[in-house]
Design an enzyme around this catalytic site. Structure first.
Site, PDB file in Angstrom:
ATOM      1  N   CYS A 364       0.853  -1.178   0.000  1.00 54.35           N
ATOM      2  CA  CYS A 364       0.000   0.000   0.000  1.00 54.35           C
ATOM      3  C   CYS A 364       0.893   1.233   0.000  1.00 54.35           C
ATOM      4  CB  CYS A 364      -0.962   0.006   1.191  1.00 54.35           C
ATOM      5  SG  CYS A 364      -0.164   0.234   2.788  1.00 54.35           S
ATOM      6  N   HIS A 520      26.072 -29.038  -2.907  1.00 54.79           N
ATOM      7  CA  HIS A 520      24.624 -28.977  -2.747  1.00 54.79           C
ATOM      8  C   HIS A 520      24.290 -27.860  -1.754  1.00 54.79           C
ATOM      9  CE1 HIS A 520      26.349 -31.813   0.157  1.00 54.79           C
ATOM     10  NE2 HIS A 520      25.403 -31.414   0.999  1.00 54.79           N
TER      11      HIS A 520
END
Length: 604
Positions: A364, A520
């Site tokens: 907003c 990883h």
């Protein structure tokens, strides 16, 4: 186009002013309380203690605003330089320089930012801190001196002129007609530029003279809005009528006025109701000598009562101003609503919502009003389908460039698109309208289900295009990023997973021995994994991993614990040195796939 650009510029200005004031509203309240108690016009006049509010209004508040404004433009360096420069404004005027600080703080930060950009490539290594400190000091000092002779006196003249204009309007009993500007400005979300830029500094002047100011109630009076919402609750149609009661509670008791803007924009003639409600409300306040002693935020009935001077007549005046404004706007809204035709609310376009959204931003104007309520409502719904999706609230100006999905009220969507052009944007008429959120939830569920089905049918752990032969790299970070990018391109992970792979290797080396490395992501990065997958990189000349040469690099991403199985399977395959040698010497990807054969091994 020119009018749109002007409107957009003013909206940005309003947002900047609001963003400078809202974080410091508690300081304004403290100042207001001290002023109401100990100034000569206060309840407990005290010559010694009255120095506290005087120092706060002349020094503390302008410096806080300048600091906040500078930080919005250029982080901490901008904040410090903005505060330094504002000292010149404070010293160059004999009135509180709130509005001067709003200008000088961001301006000084902007100048420093440009100076830093020009010097960035010219600073020799090792001298960064020295140069940065001196540039900040020089920029801040020069602007402070310039502001002392120019900005301070200029703004003092402007504020005094505006003050005289407001006082003239009050003396001639024309002040109520300011609602002709205030109410439309609110609906265009320009109220912050008007309220914080003009009414606030002039209101402070009045408080110092009389102990209260009606100006703080001109924009924050909840009466006009609550009157229209009551009218819609009784005589409205469709979803507007269903959601108006909830909006009434939030607007009147929560002080979030933005909640009623879309209701009026759906039926533009209702602007007449809030304008006349505002005129009558302000007229009542002026006639009965109402006012409060501090800026009101949020604009709720509780805030107004808390900041009303402890005088029965003032309480009566303020409550009467709210009541009259509400009654007038309600009565005028009735014929407008009764003559309205049924109107379907435009449905949000959800066709192209990205399938793997991890964050939803509800934005907003200031990030502290409707976005908070909208995010709270949507968050409860989203958690039911995926607890890993974050629902955030923010000011449009604070939207990140990499935002994925942004929800705004319809009138603010263009600004949001300008701030986050790569995001998918959804416009809603009412942030309380659950039907719009239900459509989004339904769509997200559908997309995720389809993605899961596609993954099960079409995405294997290892694809031929994710095997790279005869590669060369100069460092382990380079090869890890290469492996991560391959996982991203294949649709296995989000881009942020790459940094998690680097972080994991820095924590504990992913070199496994025998010329094998298996980079990883960290445990925290599992949320960035879309599908389990693997990429294989063959480096015949090897790449250094902390003193060891790796010739085969397996970049992996596992979902729901799948990476543990994959690590185990690769370890078993590579425990045979013959398999490693064959893969290092392989001339085609099919040979590597045959050796790994992860799909069959997983099934077994």
């Amino acid at each position: 186009m020119g009018q749109f650009n002007i409107k957009l510029t003013i909206q940005k200005l309003g947002n900047l002013l609001s963003s400078m004031v809202m974080p410091n509203i508690s300081a304004f309240i403290v100042w207001g309380l001290l002023a109401a108690l100990f100034l000569p016009a206060g309840l407990l006049p005290n010559e010694n203690i009255s120095n506290l509010p005087n120092i706060m209004i002349t020094c503390l508040l302008p410096l806080l605003i300048a600091y906040t404004g500078g930080k919005l433009v250029y982080d901490q360096r901008g904040a410090v330089v903005g505060a330094i420069a504002t000292v010149g404004v404070i010293a160059g005027s004999d009135i509180p320089m709130i509005i001067g600080a709003m200008f000088v703080g961001p301006f000084a930060a902007y100048v420093l930012k440009k100076v830093d950009l020009n010097l960035e490539s010219r600073i020799k290594s090792g001298f960064e801190m020295l140069v940065n400190n001196f540039t900040a000091a020089i920029v801040g000092g020069l602007i402070a001196i310039g502001a002392f002779f120019t900005i301070g006196p200029a703004f003092a003249i402007i504020i005094k002129a505006l003050s005289q204009s407001v006082f003239w309007l009050a003396d001639t009993r024309l002040l109520p007609f300011s609602s002709i500007l205030i109410e439309p400005a609110k609906l265009l979300f320009l109220n912050n530029a008007l309220n914080h830029g003009i009414l606030l500094p002039i209101g402070i002047e009045q408080v110092m003279e009389t102990g209260k100011s009606v100006l703080f109630l001109m924009e924050s009076n909840p009466g006009p809005g609550i009157g229209v919402l009551i009218g819609i609750s009784l005589f409205g149609k469709g979803s507007a009528r269903r959601t108006a009661p909830g909006a009434m509670l939030i607007q009147f008791f929560g002080g979030i006025h933005e909640v009623y803007f879309p209701y009026i924009l759906m039926r533009p003639l209702l602007i007449i109701a809030v304008i006349f409600g505002g005129i009558c409300g302000i007229g009542t306040l002026v006639y009965l000598d109402g006012g409060v002693f501090s800026p009101i935020s949020p604009g709720s009935i509780f805030s107004i009562l808390a900041l009303t001077p402890q005088e029965t007549s003032t309480y009566i005046a303020n409550l009467s101003g709210i009541l009259v404004a509400g009654i007038v706007s309600f009565l005028i809204s009735i014929p407008i609503l009764k003559t309205a035709k049924d109107k379907e609310i435009e449905e949000a376009n959800l066709v192209s919502v990205i399938p793997n959204v991890t964050k939803i931003h509800f934005a907003c104007d200031a990030g502290m009003g409707s976005s908070v309520m909208g995010a709270s409502l949507l968050r409860k719904k989203v958690e039911k389908i995926d607890e890993n999706i974050e629902v955030l609230h923010s000011a449009i100006n604070d939207l990140p460039e990499d935002a994925q999905l942004v929800i705004t009220q319809k009138e603010l969507t263009d600004r949001a698109k300008n701030k986050a052009p790569n995001a998918h944007h959804i416009s809603v008429e009412h942030f309380l309208s659950s039907s719009e959120y239900d459509k989004l939830i339904e769509h997200l569920q559908k997309v995720r289900k389809e993605s899961s089905m596609i993954a099960e049918k079409n995405i294997s752990l290892l694809l031929e295009e994710n095997i790279f032969l005869n590669q060369r790299f100069t460092s382990k970070e380079e090869v890890i990023r290469f492996a991560g990018n391959a996982l991203v391109q294949a649709g296995y992970v989000n881009k942020s997973y790459i940094d998690a792979m680097i972080e994991r290797d820095e924590m504990i080396s992913t070199y496994m021995g025998h010329g094998i490395a298996i980079p990883h992501g960290t445990e925290e990065a599992k949320k960035d994994v879309i599908h389990s997958g693997i990429t294989v990189i063959q480096v015949p000349e090897g790449v250094d991993f902390n003193g060891q040469k790796a010739y085969l690099i397996f970049g992996i991403a596992g979902k729901d614990g799948a990476h543990l199985k994959m690590l185990s399977q690769i370890a078993v395959i590579c425990s045979d040195s013959n398999n490693i040698e064959k893969m290092v010497r392989a001339n085609n990807v099919k040979e590597i796939i045959r050796i790994l054969d992860l799909e069959n091994k997983e099934e077994s």
